[in-house]
Design a protein around this motif. Sequence first.
Motif, PDB file in Angstrom:
ATOM      1  N   ASN A 251       0.844  -1.198   0.000  1.00  0.00           N
ATOM      2  CA  ASN A 251       0.000   0.000   0.000  1.00  0.00           C
ATOM      3  C   ASN A 251       0.876   1.243   0.000  1.00  0.00           C
ATOM      4  O   ASN A 251       1.949   1.266   0.607  1.00  0.00           O
ATOM      5  CB  ASN A 251      -0.907   0.024   1.242  1.00  0.00           C
ATOM      6  CG  ASN A 251      -1.936  -1.093   1.227  1.00  0.00           C
ATOM      7  OD1 ASN A 251      -2.959  -0.988   0.572  1.00  0.00           O
ATOM      8  ND2 ASN A 251      -1.647  -2.165   1.948  1.00  0.00           N
ATOM      9  N   GLY A 252       0.400   2.262  -0.688  1.00  0.00           N
ATOM     10  CA  GLY A 252       1.162   3.498  -0.749  1.00  0.00           C
ATOM     11  C   GLY A 252       0.320   4.617  -1.312  1.00  0.00           C
ATOM     12  O   GLY A 252      -0.899   4.493  -1.482  1.00  0.00           O
ATOM     13  N   THR A 282       3.182   3.948   2.329  1.00  0.00           N
ATOM     14  CA  THR A 282       2.470   4.271   3.574  1.00  0.00           C
ATOM     15  C   THR A 282       2.037   3.027   4.331  1.00  0.00           C
ATOM     16  O   THR A 282       1.352   3.124   5.347  1.00  0.00           O
ATOM     17  CB  THR A 282       1.228   5.133   3.261  1.00  0.00           C
ATOM     18  OG1 THR A 282       0.401   4.422   2.324  1.00  0.00           O
ATOM     19  CG2 THR A 282       1.636   6.469   2.666  1.00  0.00           C
ATOM     20  N   GLY A 283       2.422   1.845   3.833  1.00  0.00           N
ATOM     21  CA  GLY A 283       2.017   0.600   4.479  1.00  0.00           C
ATOM     22  C   GLY A 283       3.079   0.067   5.419  1.00  0.00           C
ATOM     23  O   GLY A 283       4.094   0.716   5.702  1.00  0.00           O
ATOM     24  N   ASN A 284       2.853  -1.155   5.909  1.00  0.00           N
ATOM     25  CA  ASN A 284       3.777  -1.805   6.852  1.00  0.00           C
ATOM     26  C   ASN A 284       4.622  -2.893   6.200  1.00  0.00           C
ATOM     27  O   ASN A 284       5.345  -3.602   6.883  1.00  0.00           O
ATOM     28  CB  ASN A 284       2.972  -2.419   8.008  1.00  0.00           C
ATOM     29  CG  ASN A 284       2.204  -1.372   8.791  1.00  0.00           C
ATOM     30  OD1 ASN A 284       2.726  -0.290   9.072  1.00  0.00           O
ATOM     31  ND2 ASN A 284       0.961  -1.685   9.150  1.00  0.00           N
ATOM     32  N   SER A 285       4.486  -3.020   4.889  1.00  0.00           N
ATOM     33  CA  SER A 285       5.278  -4.022   4.164  1.00  0.00           C
ATOM     34  C   SER A 285       5.802  -3.392   2.879  1.00  0.00           C
ATOM     35  O   SER A 285       5.477  -2.235   2.557  1.00  0.00           O
ATOM     36  CB  SER A 285       4.410  -5.250   3.837  1.00  0.00           C
ATOM     37  OG  SER A 285       3.293  -4.879   3.039  1.00  0.00           O
ATOM     38  N   SER A 286       6.598  -4.138   2.143  1.00  0.00           N
ATOM     39  CA  SER A 286       7.187  -3.609   0.920  1.00  0.00           C
ATOM     40  C   SER A 286       6.106  -3.252  -0.103  1.00  0.00           C
ATOM     41  O   SER A 286       5.095  -3.946  -0.224  1.00  0.00           O
ATOM     42  CB  SER A 286       8.143  -4.631   0.302  1.00  0.00           C
ATOM     43  OG  SER A 286       9.259  -4.832   1.137  1.00  0.00           O
ATOM     44  N   LEU A 287       6.334  -2.171  -0.795  1.00  0.00           N
ATOM     45  CA  LEU A 287       5.459  -1.748  -1.895  1.00  0.00           C
ATOM     46  C   LEU A 287       6.142  -2.142  -3.196  1.00  0.00           C
ATOM     47  O   LEU A 287       7.256  -1.701  -3.479  1.00  0.00           O
ATOM     48  CB  LEU A 287       5.242  -0.233  -1.842  1.00  0.00           C
ATOM     49  CG  LEU A 287       4.402   0.391  -2.963  1.00  0.00           C
ATOM     50  CD1 LEU A 287       2.984  -0.160  -2.937  1.00  0.00           C
ATOM     51  CD2 LEU A 287       4.399   1.917  -2.841  1.00  0.00           C
ATOM     52  N   LEU A 288       5.486  -2.999  -3.962  1.00  0.00           N
ATOM     53  CA  LEU A 288       6.048  -3.510  -5.208  1.00  0.00           C
ATOM     54  C   LEU A 288       5.266  -2.937  -6.384  1.00  0.00           C
ATOM     55  O   LEU A 288       4.036  -3.062  -6.448  1.00  0.00           O
ATOM     56  CB  LEU A 288       5.991  -5.042  -5.248  1.00  0.00           C
ATOM     57  CG  LEU A 288       6.547  -5.772  -4.021  1.00  0.00           C
ATOM     58  CD1 LEU A 288       6.444  -7.285  -4.222  1.00  0.00           C
ATOM     59  CD2 LEU A 288       7.978  -5.363  -3.732  1.00  0.00           C
TER      60      LEU A 288
END
Length: 306
Positions: A251-252, A282-288
């Motif tokens: 998420n971003g 803006t998330g808690n994991s990688s944005l791909l």
Amino acid sequence: MRISKICIQLVLSISLILLFLSISVYSQQEDQVREEEREENCSQLQLHSKLSAQKDDTALKVREAANLVEEKGEEAFPEFREKDSKWLYDGFYIFVWNINGTRVVYPPNLTGEGQDVSGLTDFNGKPIGKLFIETALGESGEGWISYEWTKPNETEPFTKYSFIKKAAFGEETYLIGSGFYVEDYLFTRNTGNCEFINATGISLCELMHPERMESDPGINYSIAYVVMDPGEKSLPHRLSNPEIYYTLEGNGTIFVDDVPVSLHKGKLVLVPASEVQYVENTGNSSLLLLVIDQPAWKAENEEIVG
């Protein structure tokens, strides 16, 4: 009066010359456009035909080999082991199994002949030994099998496509086969072995760029693969061409002229040319992300802002 006639004739002559020149230039432009279209079509046909030609050639040679086995039986086997022959050249070879799964001809490694390979599996555990035999014993007696296989001196698997055909001689039944690596005839890329660089302050790898491919792909766009850690953001920048963002995971937010647009899995955003843009995870994991530029990305088309 005579001078007027001469002037009129001169004007008419000049007009005819200009008309001829304009027609000639237009004709040349048309010829150039047609030639460019022909070259583009030929390039695309050539790329397409490499795979098609290899597929047709492999099936043809396997059928010819099967006919030879049905004519000569085991006496045909030495011919398949002759180097630089129609059966063994430049990585191409014919293999032969008994229908019970015993490998009887294997030119790449003769020590492998005589082995029971009925339980053979590919890189991912696919039971290709069983599938080869089932294909040969099927209603049509032939068919294609795809599987993941490692090339000599390689550790990563590639897609191999093999054609199998049944052949009988006396009381013996065989399966004849040969295959090729699909990636030798199609452009493919894996994000796992892609070289990452820093661009606009984030990490990305160039999955595809027409100017850095071995042959002309007939396309004018590029694709980059972006990986952003939580909290990371790119530098504000603009491009003279449109740019597409497609979210694979995470998420971003993408800001286009400071207007926020949310990013989530499956979301596509088209950024118009010349708009200032930047992306933030803006998330808690990688944005791909996949980032697509048309025309293909060039440094002179990009400007870092502020």
